[in-house]
Scaffold this active site. Structure first.
Site, PDB file in Angstrom:
ATOM      1  N   LEU A  11       0.812  -1.214   0.000  1.00 30.15           N
ATOM      2  CA  LEU A  11       0.000   0.000   0.000  1.00 30.15           C
ATOM      3  C   LEU A  11       0.846   1.265   0.000  1.00 30.15           C
ATOM      4  O   LEU A  11       0.417   2.308  -0.492  1.00 30.15           O
ATOM      5  CB  LEU A  11      -0.926   0.011   1.232  1.00 30.15           C
ATOM      6  CG  LEU A  11      -1.916  -1.152   1.326  1.00 30.15           C
ATOM      7  CD1 LEU A  11      -2.652  -1.105   2.658  1.00 30.15           C
ATOM      8  CD2 LEU A  11      -2.916  -1.092   0.170  1.00 30.15           C
ATOM      9  N   GLY A  12       2.026   1.182   0.572  1.00 30.18           N
ATOM     10  CA  GLY A  12       2.881   2.358   0.632  1.00 30.18           C
ATOM     11  C   GLY A  12       4.224   2.021   1.238  1.00 30.18           C
ATOM     12  O   GLY A  12       4.414   0.949   1.822  1.00 30.18           O
ATOM     13  N   GLY A  56       7.654   3.994   3.326  1.00 31.22           N
ATOM     14  CA  GLY A  56       8.230   5.188   3.931  1.00 31.22           C
ATOM     15  C   GLY A  56       9.659   4.944   4.365  1.00 31.22           C
ATOM     16  O   GLY A  56      10.288   3.943   4.000  1.00 31.22           O
ATOM     17  N   LYS A 106       2.009  -2.943   8.984  1.00 39.10           N
ATOM     18  CA  LYS A 106       3.170  -2.076   8.810  1.00 39.10           C
ATOM     19  C   LYS A 106       4.402  -2.900   9.128  1.00 39.10           C
ATOM     20  O   LYS A 106       4.620  -3.290  10.277  1.00 39.10           O
ATOM     21  CB  LYS A 106       3.052  -0.873   9.744  1.00 39.10           C
ATOM     22  CG  LYS A 106       4.131   0.184   9.586  1.00 39.10           C
ATOM     23  CD  LYS A 106       3.816   1.361  10.507  1.00 39.10           C
ATOM     24  CE  LYS A 106       4.782   2.512  10.319  1.00 39.10           C
ATOM     25  NZ  LYS A 106       4.416   3.663  11.191  1.00 39.10           N
ATOM     26  N   ASP A 139       2.700  14.284  13.383  1.00 39.49           N
ATOM     27  CA  ASP A 139       2.932  14.038  11.948  1.00 39.49           C
ATOM     28  C   ASP A 139       1.607  13.992  11.196  1.00 39.49           C
ATOM     29  O   ASP A 139       1.405  13.156  10.327  1.00 39.49           O
ATOM     30  CB  ASP A 139       3.703  12.731  11.746  1.00 39.49           C
ATOM     31  CG  ASP A 139       4.332  12.646  10.349  1.00 39.49           C
ATOM     32  OD1 ASP A 139       4.534  13.707   9.719  1.00 39.49           O
ATOM     33  OD2 ASP A 139       4.617  11.525   9.889  1.00 39.49           O
TER      34      ASP A 139
END
Length: 238
Positions: A30-31, A33, A53, A147
């Site tokens: 999904l992503g 970082g 995650k 954040d």
């Protein structure tokens, strides 16, 4: 909580993750970082779709900080206050893993799909109100998110529940009483003046970020774009 163990297995669709409670099949990434990736997974024990995650093996300290914040939130039922629901933390071959409920898409992805066409005030109001409820709850239990940005506000299920959101990602979260002057917090375009100037700060820095989010949804662009603080403070408008 965790130990540094070198992990060799790459996180890709079709790969597997394992906790003491279940195996997980990775469906999509999904992503990604600085500290790892987020994967959409099927929890094989009950076939439930979840988001995991998966952090890099050198991000143990960062993972421990986020887990501490998530434990605090779980004690206060943050799910009722528009915060992502966290299920558990586990290790998979040296990688810290955090399991969350699966959410639809981030506000950033939603705006990108719209080619950053502005939203109407009727669409923006419920988003801002829900984030404000989340921030009020965080303040009540003494946590600064630190954040808040479009990428960290998720639409829950935009087709079935339009503009219902939840706040995610507590990797930079701070206990308010432990806020330290000079801390490097917040993504640059959302960074509050207190942080830029190295002044004492409180949970009010999250309200600044909320204002930036609201303006971005209304205008279709960031008020203070830039990769450094100089670019931000030198931004001029006609």
């Amino acid at each position: 909580m965790y130990s540094n163990v070198q992990a060799q297995d790459e996180l890709v669709p079709g790969s597997q993750l394992t906790s003491i409670f279940s195996n997980y099949e990775v469906l999509t990434i999904l992503g990604e970082g600085t500290f790892g990736k987020v994967a959409k997974c099927v929890r094989m024990a009950d076939k439930k779709t979840v988001a995991i995650k998966v952090m890099k093996n050198y991000s143990v300290e960062v993972a421990n900080i986020e887990v501490a914040m998530l434990y605090m939130l779980s004690m206060h039922n943050g799910n009722k206050h528009n915060l992502v629901e966290w299920y558990q933390a586990f290790m998979d071959r040296g990688r810290p893993c955090l399991e969350f409920e699966y959410l639809d898409k981030s506000l950033f992805d939603f705006m990108r799909e719209r080619h950053f066409q502005p939203l109407s005030l009727m669409e923006i109001r419920p988003i801002v109100m829900q984030i404000a409820i989340a921030l009020k709850h965080l303040k009540s239990i003494g946590i600064i998110h630190a954040d808040l940005k479009l990428e960290n506000v998720m639409l829950v299920n935009h087709q079935q529940e339009p503009y219902r959101i939840k706040v995610i990602d507590f990797g930079l979260a701070h206990v308010t009483s432990a806020a330290t002057v000079g801390s490097c917090l917040q993504t640059s375009p959302y960074r509050a003046p207190e942080i830029i100037l190295g002044l004492p700060f409180t949970e009010a820095i999250d309200v600044w970020s909320l204002g930036i989010i609201a303006a971005t949804l209304y205008l279709g662009f960031l008020l203070y774009p830039g990769y450094c603080e100089y670019e931000m403070v030198s931004k001029q408008y006609p």
